[in-house]
Design a protein around this motif. Structure first.
Motif, PDB file in Angstrom:
ATOM      1  N   ARG A  44     -10.468   2.266  -2.398  1.00 12.60           N
ATOM      2  CA  ARG A  44     -10.174   0.902  -2.852  1.00 12.60           C
ATOM      3  C   ARG A  44     -10.650   0.706  -4.296  1.00 12.60           C
ATOM      4  NH1 ARG A  44     -12.357  -3.849  -3.784  1.00 12.60           N
ATOM      5  NH2 ARG A  44     -14.482  -3.121  -3.367  1.00 12.60           N
ATOM      6  N   LEU A  45     -11.895   1.136  -4.561  1.00 13.26           N
ATOM      7  CA  LEU A  45     -12.441   0.968  -5.911  1.00 13.26           C
ATOM      8  C   LEU A  45     -11.638   1.756  -6.939  1.00 13.26           C
ATOM      9  CD1 LEU A  45     -16.299   1.033  -5.294  1.00 13.26           C
ATOM     10  CD2 LEU A  45     -14.909  -0.871  -6.161  1.00 13.26           C
ATOM     11  N   ASN A  46     -11.272   2.987  -6.577  1.00 13.54           N
ATOM     12  CA  ASN A  46     -10.571   3.867  -7.506  1.00 13.54           C
ATOM     13  C   ASN A  46      -9.219   3.281  -7.934  1.00 13.54           C
ATOM     14  OD1 ASN A  46     -10.110   6.312  -8.982  1.00 13.54           O
ATOM     15  ND2 ASN A  46      -8.728   6.950  -7.340  1.00 13.54           N
ATOM     16  N   TRP A  47      -8.518   2.644  -6.992  1.00 14.92           N
ATOM     17  CA  TRP A  47      -7.191   2.133  -7.328  1.00 14.92           C
ATOM     18  C   TRP A  47      -7.163   0.650  -7.651  1.00 14.92           C
ATOM     19  CZ3 TRP A  47      -3.592   5.449  -8.606  1.00 14.92           C
ATOM     20  CH2 TRP A  47      -3.703   6.769  -8.137  1.00 14.92           C
ATOM     21  N   LEU A  48      -7.918  -0.118  -6.840  1.00 15.83           N
ATOM     22  CA  LEU A  48      -7.767  -1.571  -6.961  1.00 15.83           C
ATOM     23  C   LEU A  48      -8.968  -2.260  -7.591  1.00 15.83           C
ATOM     24  CD1 LEU A  48      -6.390  -1.993  -3.348  1.00 15.83           C
ATOM     25  CD2 LEU A  48      -5.021  -2.133  -5.433  1.00 15.83           C
ATOM     26  N   GLY A  49     -10.034  -1.508  -7.841  1.00 16.79           N
ATOM     27  CA  GLY A  49     -11.262  -2.106  -8.370  1.00 16.79           C
ATOM     28  C   GLY A  49     -11.002  -2.929  -9.623  1.00 16.79           C
ATOM     29  N   GLY A  53     -10.634   0.154 -11.584  1.00 17.39           N
ATOM     30  CA  GLY A  53      -9.436   0.446 -10.807  1.00 17.39           C
ATOM     31  C   GLY A  53      -8.311   1.027 -11.664  1.00 17.39           C
ATOM     32  N   ARG A  54      -7.677   2.099 -11.180  1.00 16.71           N
ATOM     33  CA  ARG A  54      -6.683   2.792 -11.996  1.00 16.71           C
ATOM     34  C   ARG A  54      -5.416   1.963 -12.169  1.00 16.71           C
ATOM     35  NH1 ARG A  54      -5.695   8.518 -10.558  1.00 16.71           N
ATOM     36  NH2 ARG A  54      -5.146   8.565 -12.750  1.00 16.71           N
ATOM     37  N   LEU A  55      -5.084   1.171 -11.155  1.00 18.33           N
ATOM     38  CA  LEU A  55      -3.872   0.344 -11.317  1.00 18.33           C
ATOM     39  C   LEU A  55      -4.032  -0.610 -12.493  1.00 18.33           C
ATOM     40  CD1 LEU A  55      -2.785  -0.463  -7.646  1.00 18.33           C
ATOM     41  CD2 LEU A  55      -1.774   1.167  -9.239  1.00 18.33           C
ATOM     42  N   GLY A  56      -5.221  -1.166 -12.591  1.00 16.40           N
ATOM     43  CA  GLY A  56      -5.497  -2.082 -13.697  1.00 16.40           C
ATOM     44  C   GLY A  56      -5.417  -1.352 -15.034  1.00 16.40           C
ATOM     45  N   LEU A  74       9.489   0.323 -15.908  1.00 14.31           N
ATOM     46  CA  LEU A  74       8.080   0.645 -15.720  1.00 14.31           C
ATOM     47  C   LEU A  74       7.459  -0.294 -14.694  1.00 14.31           C
ATOM     48  CD1 LEU A  74       5.561   2.221 -16.665  1.00 14.31           C
ATOM     49  CD2 LEU A  74       5.310   0.545 -18.497  1.00 14.31           C
ATOM     50  N   GLY A  75       7.754  -1.585 -14.843  1.00 13.57           N
ATOM     51  CA  GLY A  75       7.208  -2.599 -13.935  1.00 13.57           C
ATOM     52  C   GLY A  75       7.600  -2.339 -12.496  1.00 13.57           C
ATOM     53  N   MET A  76       8.874  -1.969 -12.258  1.00 10.65           N
ATOM     54  CA  MET A  76       9.327  -1.711 -10.899  1.00 10.65           C
ATOM     55  C   MET A  76       8.573  -0.539 -10.283  1.00 10.65           C
ATOM     56  SD  MET A  76      13.359  -2.514 -11.321  1.00 10.65           S
ATOM     57  CE  MET A  76      13.879  -1.292 -10.152  1.00 10.65           C
ATOM     58  N   ARG A  77       8.422   0.517 -11.077  1.00  7.95           N
ATOM     59  CA  ARG A  77       7.686   1.690 -10.579  1.00  7.95           C
ATOM     60  C   ARG A  77       6.220   1.342 -10.299  1.00  7.95           C
ATOM     61  NH1 ARG A  77      11.603   4.001 -13.846  1.00  7.95           N
ATOM     62  NH2 ARG A  77      12.416   5.991 -13.099  1.00  7.95           N
ATOM     63  N   PHE A  78       5.682   0.560 -11.188  1.00  9.66           N
ATOM     64  CA  PHE A  78       4.284   0.151 -11.038  1.00  9.66           C
ATOM     65  C   PHE A  78       4.098  -0.634  -9.727  1.00  9.66           C
ATOM     66  CE2 PHE A  78       0.809  -2.852 -11.621  1.00  9.66           C
ATOM     67  CZ  PHE A  78      -0.214  -1.999 -11.981  1.00  9.66           C
ATOM     68  N   ASN A  79       5.016  -1.573  -9.476  1.00 10.83           N
ATOM     69  CA  ASN A  79       4.898  -2.378  -8.254  1.00 10.83           C
ATOM     70  C   ASN A  79       5.041  -1.528  -7.005  1.00 10.83           C
ATOM     71  OD1 ASN A  79       4.390  -4.734  -9.573  1.00 10.83           O
ATOM     72  ND2 ASN A  79       6.551  -5.368  -9.678  1.00 10.83           N
ATOM     73  N   LYS A  80       5.904  -0.530  -7.074  1.00  8.77           N
ATOM     74  CA  LYS A  80       6.078   0.361  -5.929  1.00  8.77           C
ATOM     75  C   LYS A  80       4.792   1.145  -5.636  1.00  8.77           C
ATOM     76  CE  LYS A  80       9.630   3.482  -4.654  1.00  8.77           C
ATOM     77  NZ  LYS A  80      10.691   4.358  -5.148  1.00  8.77           N
ATOM     78  N   LEU A  81       4.170   1.594  -6.716  1.00  9.73           N
ATOM     79  CA  LEU A  81       2.914   2.344  -6.561  1.00  9.73           C
ATOM     80  C   LEU A  81       1.828   1.450  -5.961  1.00  9.73           C
ATOM     81  CD1 LEU A  81       1.383   5.024  -7.219  1.00  9.73           C
ATOM     82  CD2 LEU A  81       0.662   3.927  -9.354  1.00  9.73           C
ATOM     83  N   LYS A  82       1.781   0.214  -6.452  1.00  9.59           N
ATOM     84  CA  LYS A  82       0.776  -0.726  -5.977  1.00  9.59           C
ATOM     85  C   LYS A  82       0.974  -1.006  -4.485  1.00  9.59           C
ATOM     86  CE  LYS A  82      -1.399  -5.072  -7.121  1.00  9.59           C
ATOM     87  NZ  LYS A  82      -1.245  -6.365  -7.734  1.00  9.59           N
ATOM     88  N   THR A  83       2.232  -1.187  -4.082  1.00 12.25           N
ATOM     89  CA  THR A  83       2.536  -1.419  -2.668  1.00 12.25           C
ATOM     90  C   THR A  83       2.071  -0.228  -1.825  1.00 12.25           C
ATOM     91  OG1 THR A  83       4.462  -2.644  -3.386  1.00 12.25           O
ATOM     92  CG2 THR A  83       4.386  -2.039  -1.067  1.00 12.25           C
ATOM     93  N   GLU A  87      -0.530  -0.390   1.169  1.00 15.02           N
ATOM     94  CA  GLU A  87      -0.127   0.037   2.517  1.00 15.02           C
ATOM     95  C   GLU A  87      -1.097   1.066   3.085  1.00 15.02           C
ATOM     96  OE1 GLU A  87       4.719  -0.483   2.226  1.00 15.02           O
ATOM     97  OE2 GLU A  87       3.816   1.509   2.043  1.00 15.02           O
ATOM     98  N   GLN A  88      -1.474   2.013   2.257  1.00 14.88           N
ATOM     99  CA  GLN A  88      -2.392   3.055   2.719  1.00 14.88           C
ATOM    100  C   GLN A  88      -3.735   2.447   3.099  1.00 14.88           C
ATOM    101  OE1 GLN A  88      -1.597   6.092   3.393  1.00 14.88           O
ATOM    102  NE2 GLN A  88       0.471   5.901   2.570  1.00 14.88           N
ATOM    103  N   ARG A  89      -4.128   1.468   2.330  1.00 20.49           N
ATOM    104  CA  ARG A  89      -5.409   0.838   2.608  1.00 20.49           C
ATOM    105  C   ARG A  89      -5.329   0.010   3.888  1.00 20.49           C
ATOM    106  NH1 ARG A  89      -7.516  -3.967  -0.073  1.00 20.49           N
ATOM    107  NH2 ARG A  89      -9.491  -4.201   0.992  1.00 20.49           N
ATOM    108  N   ALA A  90      -4.230  -0.716   4.064  1.00 23.81           N
ATOM    109  CA  ALA A  90      -4.064  -1.548   5.257  1.00 23.81           C
ATOM    110  C   ALA A  90      -4.022  -0.674   6.507  1.00 23.81           C
ATOM    111  CB  ALA A  90      -2.787  -2.367   5.138  1.00 23.81           C
TER     112      ALA A  90
END
Ligand code: PHE
Length: 361
Positions: A44-49, A53-56, A74-83, A87-90
């Motif tokens: 969670r910290l690595n991606w969403l922190g 967080g890497r997404l940030g 770019l935005g569409m790909r980014f949103n897909k990655l975030k989803t 999902e993996q976290r959920a």
């Protein structure tokens, strides 16, 4: 876990495809390892922190510097990655469905331990139900009581020495109120007698279980918090024989039909005459042992005929001492539970040690 954000130069479709394919693979690889709380939190910290967080970081590094025509893609790909990350976290949310690789349905299930009644609550309910079977209803009162209900209405006048026997815990800062309105932690369940007589006209038969407080230093037989079950019966022609018969029956129900009871003179301001009830020692059957201090008898509760002065407080509600009479009793739940189950330290009830509690489940 890696923290590097690759640099993009052209932001064309090919470069974006490659960059996001690498990130997607990385998320999927890491998600396979989410088998314990630490790994999930690190993911969670690595991606969403918020800070690391890497997404940030990706959004800051790429979305900002991308040429306008690449932003949408770019935005569409980014949103897909975030989803995907979310999902993996959920999917790790329920520890029981969390599996290494795949869910193995042949593994034994996770059994949930069910709770059980605390031995005190169990004993209290048992005492109450003995009286319910004799037609008593159940009344309750608050633990924070006023002086009138706890003392004055029970014929403990202000400054009466009988008040000293009830090591009272007073609520501070009420000196400006008249004494009868001042609040305290009830020292017994007897104020429920007052509340019951204010609310219901006679005839009345009520038991009141509840928590009471006295300023006592804890030891093996004392606790500043304990429990009582109070009883009150008022009707025409209630006599001391009714009191004896009722309590004798109740003790036989609680401890077995071979116990005997005896009544010893005692004093309570709100009963006259008053008595302490003793039962034959159920450990030695009356022969004398350590439990009964070699006397063969165990003292269990206080009782007596309701003092006419107490009834007179409720004369307007039908409690004319010339017309009705009654009896009252009060018993300590801890004491009864300790004797019933052979428990030698009252503190055990309050420690919450599962090894003690589960013996009564
Ligand atoms: N309230 C008394 C006590 O706590 C017990 C009691 C109740 C005695 C009712 C007589 C009648 O010691």
């Amino acid at each position: 876990m890696s923290t590097a954000i690759p640099e993009l130069s052209t932001f064309d479709e090919q470069e974006l495809d490659q960059a996001f394919a690498a990130l997607t693979a990385e998320v999927q690889d890491q998600a396979k390892l989410l088998t314990n709380e630490e790994a999930i939190e690190a993911f969670r910290l690595n991606w969403l922190g918020r800070k690391q967080g890497r997404l940030g970081q990706i959004s800051a590094a790429w979305l900002k510097s991308a040429p306008v025509e690449a932003k949408k893609s770019l935005g569409m790909r980014f949103n897909k990655l975030k989803t995907l990350v979310e999902e993996q976290r959920a999917a790790t949310g329920d520890p029981e469905t969390r599996a290494i690789g795949a869910l193995d349905v042949t593994l034994p299930g996770t059994t949930r331990r069910i709770g059980a009644e605390h031995p005190l609550i169990k004993t209290m309910a048992e005492i109450v139900s003995v009286f319910q079977r004799m037609g008593y209803s159940v009344g309750l009162g608050p633990e924070v009581e006023n002086d009138f209900n706890n003392f004055e209405s029970l014929n403990f006048p202000p400054n009466h020495p009988a008040r000293d026997t009830q090591d009272t815990i007073f609520i501070a800062g009420q000196e400006s109120k008249p004494q009868r309105d001042r609040l305290l932690l009830r020292t017994h369940t007897s104020p429920v007698q007052t509340r019951a007589m204010e609310k219901h006209r006679p005839p009345i038969r009520v038991v009141a279980p509840g928590k009471v407080h006295r300023s006592d230093t804890p030891d093996a037989s004392h606790s500043p918090i304990f429990h009582q079950v109070e009883g009150l019966a008022v009707d025409t022609n209630i006599t001391f024989s009714d009191l004896k018969g009722t309590l004798d029956h109740a003790m036989k129900e609680l401890f077995g039909s071979d116990v005997k009871t005896r009544f010893f003179p005692s004093f309570f301001p709100f009963t006259e005459p008053s008595a302490d009830v003793q039962v034959t020692c159920f450990k030695c059957g009356g022969k004398g042992c350590r439990l009964c201090k070699m006397s063969g008898w165990i003292e269990l509760l206080g009782c007596g005929m309701v003092n006419p002065k107490v009834l007179a407080f409720h004369k307007d509600n039908g409690y004319d001492p010339e017309k009705v009479s009654g009896f009252a009793f009060g018993m300590g739940v801890e004491r009864i539970a300790m004797l019933k189950y052979g428990i030698d330290d009252i503190q055990l009830f309050f420690h919450g040690d599962v090894r003690f509690l589960e013996q009564f489940a």
